[in-house]
Write an enzyme that holds these catalytic residues in place. Sequence first.
Site, PDB file in Angstrom:
ATOM      1  CD  GLU A 234     -32.927   5.250 -28.306  1.00 44.96           C
ATOM      2  OE1 GLU A 234     -31.919   5.925 -28.653  1.00 44.96           O
ATOM      3  OE2 GLU A 234     -32.921   4.029 -28.159  1.00 44.96           O
ATOM      4  CB  CYS A 268     -28.425   5.277 -27.971  1.00 49.89           C
ATOM      5  SG  CYS A 268     -28.585   4.885 -29.724  1.00 49.89           S
TER       6      CYS A 268
END
Length: 461
Positions: A234, A268
């Site tokens: 990720e 993020c």
Amino acid sequence: MPIATVNPANGETLKTYEAMGEEELERRLQLAQATFRTYRTTAFAERARLLNRAADLLDEDQPEIARVMTTEMGKPVKQARAEAAKCAKAMRWYAEHAEALLADEEPAEADVRDSGASRALVRYRPMGPVLAIMPWNFPLWQVVRFAAPALMAGNVGLLKHASNVPQTALYLEDLFHRAGFPEGSFQTLLIGSAAVDDILRDERIKAATLTGSEPAGRAVASTASEMIKKTVLELGGSDPFVVMPSADVDRAAEVAVTARVQNNGQSCIAAKRFIVHTDVYDRFAERFTEGMRALKIGDPLEEDTEVGPLASEQGRGDLEELVDDARRSGAAVLCGGERPEGPGWYYPPTVLTGVTREMRIHREEAFGPVATLYRAGDLDEAVLIANDTLYGLSSNVWTRDEAEVDRFVRDLEAGGVYVNGMTASHPAFPFGGVKRSGYGRELSGHGIREFCNITTVWHGE
């Protein structure tokens, strides 16, 4: 980078730690391997009991660990407490659901007969020790969303946490130990980034998961592929936040502020690029800029602080470079854009407009409370701008038109589409991205199965 707690609110170094030596690392690897041999056979009910106990302890520890997180990386303490509560919730969710998520699957009877079997099934078995390389921005949550499913699946974990959150990293090991998990089930490795490659190459490590930067993801993926090991990555995100004319514009602008500055903008999945239909652009821009300008910046340990310091001096410098580059290239600064005086690594909530494809901030992830505004003439242009990025983690769409919703869900290149709301992770829903945001999924049934050996069991007559 030294392994140390440095308070980003004032730059003061509070604690430093020596990196573990080769002997200690070898001891821990041996322990992880030995523990897995027995832990893998424990019943789901026993794993659930232990994980629920860890959740209870985390709830008890919430005030203390929240202050530790805030002191180490600067998030407002109210958000730190919410992060701890979210971790406890995820632990309980996996404790309740893991057995069903990993239950044996029986193929259709006709397919079993066609294969020549008397019976057949698919079983999910644990893989072994999994290395987790985790970032500082959500120092509890990023780890727990790996650890809870991994432990419930029968794996054991080794954590290489970011070097600026060592107290949080050590707390996590202690938490699982106090909960009663067997020694070696979850261990923190106090090591620098340079030591990761050798550990990943060790045959006792069966897989790895990383949340972090694109360069870090490339390095881990390269070594893992050479060793033929499973990875889940990720990485970065530059999520679009699209507002169409049918939306509740005032509500969208209000949520947009939170979506951009959550965790001091260091997320993020924070919305970063705000793409607004021309018919409502001026109204949204005014409301959004007002909301960003009104945020209270201050000591993250104060209850009313909404935006604290960035986690590191370098992080603030990188953000300033993106804003300065955009300004030099013609972007307009609607609010913020100037480093405040005084101690700490603070940067004000900032809104830029007039951003073009040539500017770095259009191509790179802005990891801090800086938003870019784009004007779109219609839905097609909104989709083009939204997809004009190397990243594809999540997305936000504001519209009351179901036909538009269908188009966005079909055409946006992202691992999630959140309609009339902001992106947020939840243990029941898969989380992850496409393009340079990485691959694989965390959370939900998809996440717990990532580190399982999916085994076909076939019986003849």
